[in-house]
Design an enzyme around this catalytic site. Structure first.
Site, PDB file in Angstrom:
ATOM      1  N   GLU A 110       0.784  -1.230   0.000  1.00 50.13           N
ATOM      2  CA  GLU A 110       0.000   0.000   0.000  1.00 50.13           C
ATOM      3  C   GLU A 110       0.822   1.289   0.000  1.00 50.13           C
ATOM      4  O   GLU A 110       0.372   2.293  -0.546  1.00 50.13           O
ATOM      5  CB  GLU A 110      -0.929   0.006   1.229  1.00 50.13           C
ATOM      6  CG  GLU A 110      -1.983  -1.087   1.216  1.00 50.13           C
ATOM      7  CD  GLU A 110      -2.988  -0.887   0.103  1.00 50.13           C
ATOM      8  OE1 GLU A 110      -3.484   0.244  -0.073  1.00 50.13           O
ATOM      9  OE2 GLU A 110      -3.267  -1.861  -0.610  1.00 50.13           O
ATOM     10  N   SER A 487     -52.283 -26.454  36.030  1.00 47.90           N
ATOM     11  CA  SER A 487     -52.199 -26.672  37.476  1.00 47.90           C
ATOM     12  C   SER A 487     -50.913 -26.172  38.102  1.00 47.90           C
ATOM     13  O   SER A 487     -50.795 -26.184  39.337  1.00 47.90           O
ATOM     14  CB  SER A 487     -52.371 -28.168  37.777  1.00 47.90           C
ATOM     15  OG  SER A 487     -53.667 -28.587  37.418  1.00 47.90           O
TER      16      SER A 487
END
Length: 843
Positions: A110, A487
């Protein structure tokens, strides 16, 4: 002699002394005026340049404190990573943590002169401008690493010459403000490198499955080619192009003296060596429902992205410590899945799990777009790519293919008849598993459910499974599915009765119970499970252990439904109107709420909100939630310092009387010993719980556990419909809990439930509830004499009575009759659960 006329003129100037004189002298020169004009023009040009390009540029100062978007990392109770929430996979490192060879690879690719220039490469810019003008292309090329930092972090990715000028200005400013090492650190942490990886550490794992320090030169060189365009050098689609670009980077490294000839030759000879796309290493299979609920809570608290603030879920870099116990989670998940498969087995194939239209060979993108997958055993999601009379061709998400022969897909189609193979179509997505070198069809359970495990002393959720497989269905039934608890609500109903004067030995009639609801609704008569008749007067304990509906509604009516629903609200189950049917579980709630309600009972009535998150730290390690959190400094001391043991402050809220809560725990221990959940009795440890079966039945439940942890689950169809008349909480849900408990409690000490101060333990006759003298409780779960828990001054009183011979004979006859009745009652005790039947449960 004639006179000669001549005219002579003279001009006299007063000589000026000093600076003014010299200035006046210079002003008379033409070149001075030219220089002044040029200076004015330059000033005007600079002002115009500033107005056009430099005026609105962002401040470079923000780079000094720049914090890149980081994923939120989630850890389990043991501190190990289990998941991360990220739109950009990134691991932030300091410059010193990057291998020098990697830095050189990026410089070669780069910006070879990075350490020599001051932010701008003039020769490179001139070459790029000439190339752009000559070829009439968009502005590109010659950006230094400093310019790329300016572009990526400060001004954006607009393609224009003006952006290049802005880059150059900012690059100068950045170089004046930061060191070269700081600039490289910013660059290597934020650069996008494909596969949703940002920064080189994340890319190292994404492409090679390794930490950055474990990469070799060739792999580092491959990462260095990616900033030019990750998709251009995809190792699967453009391998040759990637190799060519890697060759360029290695050549530049050699030319610039970054590596020697032997290193170059060795790296050049290596293949790319990348790994296929994979699940990030911090995402542990089987935790999907738990971590998704954590994500929802974090977004509610901190926001989703950076616009919401510095602590957002997808950018804030949070560190989240959760209460997830991976071992407990695995046990709960496995038990629930096995239970769902067990119930669904033999009911046939319910059809494909998805469908995608495909043409030709484009099946892979079509399959990937569905995002369907499994994390269950060796099951895989495959798409049918072709069919003939003897087999089906399959494609999988990793690009592989396989074959499913006709004999491996012969299960009947649910509700339609015929076999599964005949019902298949091209484009169907089905569940399959390896069968030798071929594949066999698998049936995903149509029924679903949820399982939650919680620590009662703190409210910390240790496990949460919200369905069969999170990758198939993200809907979390543990927190989002509103179901009738049946229940399992009864312990709360009876707790309200205990708080209003009743005792575990109170006699309640198990007999017909009707209420008049007004002219419009008329008379409402309740029934026991299966329309079974009443069994006459019995103790409250017996009514809970045998889950008798008629006794429950009679108790609720006697207590007052406003008091009952008020306790349901206080304990966190839900807000309901004061109708008797809600005493039998007609109100909707979630598994997580019900489990938390039971932990309150076990915790002596003290409520701790169920929590999945212990604490949240920011990226720097500071705890930001809960507020005012502070560590227990002495808790991990290796030796006792002689001072008082550090104790965390209890933040629980008392919502149920401590003695009432213990009485209910003590009673529901009997549900395990001789009630509707005797399947759990052979676990041989102190345990309480309650089964539940609602109207239909459409859902079956079990909730219970030990002082260490309490679990709860339900099973039912997402669109409620009957599970079958045989389905009960004791026969389907309780065995699932047992499979979980056998592993989860293995090795844990057998801790009895602790009674709060004031409780009186009294020997009573289990059948009559009367005190007993001269006999003691035994280990037999169906012994006639048991210990019962009473509040002070509420236990049955001793009555002295001298019997006559006639009374003694009558008592003997009555005892024989009671024994016979007890045997009959024991026979009826085999029924596992109850609910209002044939009446709909709601009115």
């Amino acid at each position: 002699m004639a006179d000669n006329d001549s005219s002579v003129s003279f001009r006299f100037r007063r000589a000026a002394d000093g600076l003014a004189g010299r200035a006046r002298h210079l002003w008379g020169r033409w070149w001075v005026k030219l220089l002044l004009v040029l200076a004015v023009l330059a000033a005007i040009a600079y002002a115009a340049f500033f107005v056009l390009f430099a005026r609105d540029l962002p401040s470079v100062d923000k780079l000094r404190t720049y914090e890149p978007p980081l994923p939120t990392n989630v850890r389990g109770v043991d501190g190990l990573p289990i998941h991360s929430y990220a739109r950009e996979r990134r691991v932030e490192l300091s410059y010193n943590e990057y291998p020098p060879l990697l830095v050189r690879a990026f410089l070669a690719a780069e910006d070879k002169t990075f350490f020599e220039h001051h932010g701008v490469d003039y020769a490179g810019i001139a070459s790029a401008v000439w190339d752009n003008l000559a070829r009439n292309k968009r502005a590109r090329g010659a950006s230094t690493i400093t310019q790329q930092v300016a572009k990526n972090l400060l001004i954006g990715n607009e393609h224009s010459y003006s952006r290049k000028l802005k880059e150059a200005i900012l690059a100068y400013r950045i170089e004046d403000s930061l060191t070269k090492q700081q600039i490289l650190e910013l660059y290597l942490n934020q650069i996008a490198l494909g596969r949703n990886a940002f920064g080189v550490e994340a890319a190292s794992y994404a492409y090679f499955g390794k930490e950055l320090n474990d990469l070799d030169l060739a792999q580092m060189a491959y990462l260095a080619i990616l900033p030019k365009g990750p998709s251009n050098y995809d190792p699967d689609r453009h391998a040759e192009r990637a190799l060519a670009r890697r060759h360029y980077v290695l050549s530049e490294m050699l030319k610039n003296g970054f590596i020697d000839q032997s290193q170059y030759a060795q790296a050049e000879a290596e293949p790319l060596g990348t790994v296929p796309r994979q699940t990030p290493k911090t995402e542990i299979a089987g935790t999907g429902y738990f971590v998704e609920e954590v994500r929802r809570q974090l977004i509610d608290k901190f926001g989703e992205d950076a616009n919401a603030g510095p602590y957002s879920v997808y950018a804030g870099g949070l560190w989240v410590r959760t209460s997830l116990d991976q071992r407990i989670q695995d046990y709960a998940q496995t038990a629930l899945r096995n239970g769902l498969l067990r119930y669904d087995r033999g009911r046939g194939w319910s059809g494909p799990i998805g469908h995608a239209e495909i043409t030709g060979d484009n099946w892979l993108p079509a399959l990937l777009n569905t995002n369907i997958g499994f994390d269950y055993q060796d099951w895989r999601a495959g798409i049918v790519t072709a069919l003939d009379g003897s087999s089906a061709s399959l494609g999988f998400t990793n690009g592989q293919t396989g074959t499913m022969p006709r004999w491996a897909a012969q299960m009947p189609v649910r509700g339609k008849g015929g076999n599964a193979f005949s019902a298949l179509k091209v484009g169907d997505i089905v569940a399959v598993a390896p069968e030798g070198d071929q594949f066999a069809l698998r049936a995903v359970p149509k029924v679903s459910g949820a399982f939650v495990v919680e620590e009662p002393s703190t409210g910390r959720v240790l496990a949460m499974q919200g369905g069969f497989d999170f990758r198939l269905q993200a809907f979390n039934r543990a927190t989002q599915a509103m179901r009738q608890p049946g229940s399992t609500i009864k312990p709360i109903v009876y707790s309200a009765a205990l708080e209003n004067g009743m005792t575990p030995a109170s006699i309640i009639v198990d007999g017909p119970f009707c209420v008049y609801q007004g002219a419009r609704l008329g008379q409402k008569c309740f029934k026991n499970f299966g329309s079974e008749g009443g069994a006459g007067p019995h103790t409250m304990r017996w009514g809970i252990e045998q889950s008798r509906n008629l006794m429950t509604v009679r108790t609720a009516a006697q207590t007052g439904m406003p008091k009952v629903v008020a306790l349901m609200d206080k304990i966190g189950v839900g807000k309901y109107p004061p109708y008797l049917s809600f005493a039998l579980g007609a109100g909707e709630t979630t598994v997580s709420r019900m489990v938390n309600a039971y932990t309150i009972l076990e915790n002596h009535g003290q409520a701790h909100q169920g929590t999945l998150i212990d604490y949240v730290q920011d990226r720097h390690g500071k705890v930001i939630w809960p507020e005012n959190w502070h560590p227990c400094e002495a808790c991990n001391a290796p030796d006792w310092n002689g001072k008082a043991m550090p104790r965390p402050v209890s933040r629980g809220k008392q919502v149920v009387d401590a003695m009432t809560a213990y009485q209910m725990i003590h009673i529901t221990e009997g549900v395990i010993q001789r009630g509707t959940a005797t399947v759990l009795r052979d676990l041989d440890r102190p345990m309480f719980g309650k089964t539940g079966t609602n109207s239909g039945p459409t859902d079956v439940w079990f909730i219970g556990g030990t002082p260490q942890m309490i679990g709860g689950l339900y099973i039912g169809y997402d669109t409620p419909h009957g599970l079958g008349g045989y389905a009960q909480g004791g026969t389907i849900a309780a065995p699932i809990f047992k499979e979980f408990a056998q592993k989860a409690y293995d090795g844990l000490p057998k801790i009895p439930f602790r009674a709060p101060p004031g409780i009186r333990m009294v020997r009573i006759d289990r059948g009559s509830g009367k005190p007993v003298y001269g006999a003691w409780p035994s280990a037999d779960p169906k012994a006639a004499v048991i210990w019962e828990a009473f509040k002070p001054e509420s236990e049955p009183r001793r009555v002295f009575h001298r019997q006559t011979p006639e009374e003694a004979a009558a008592a003997a006859a009555a005892a024989a009759a009671r024994a016979e009745a007890a045997r009959a009652a024991q026979a009826s005790e085999q029924r596992k659960d109850d609910f209002v039947q044939q009446q709909g449960g709601i009115y």
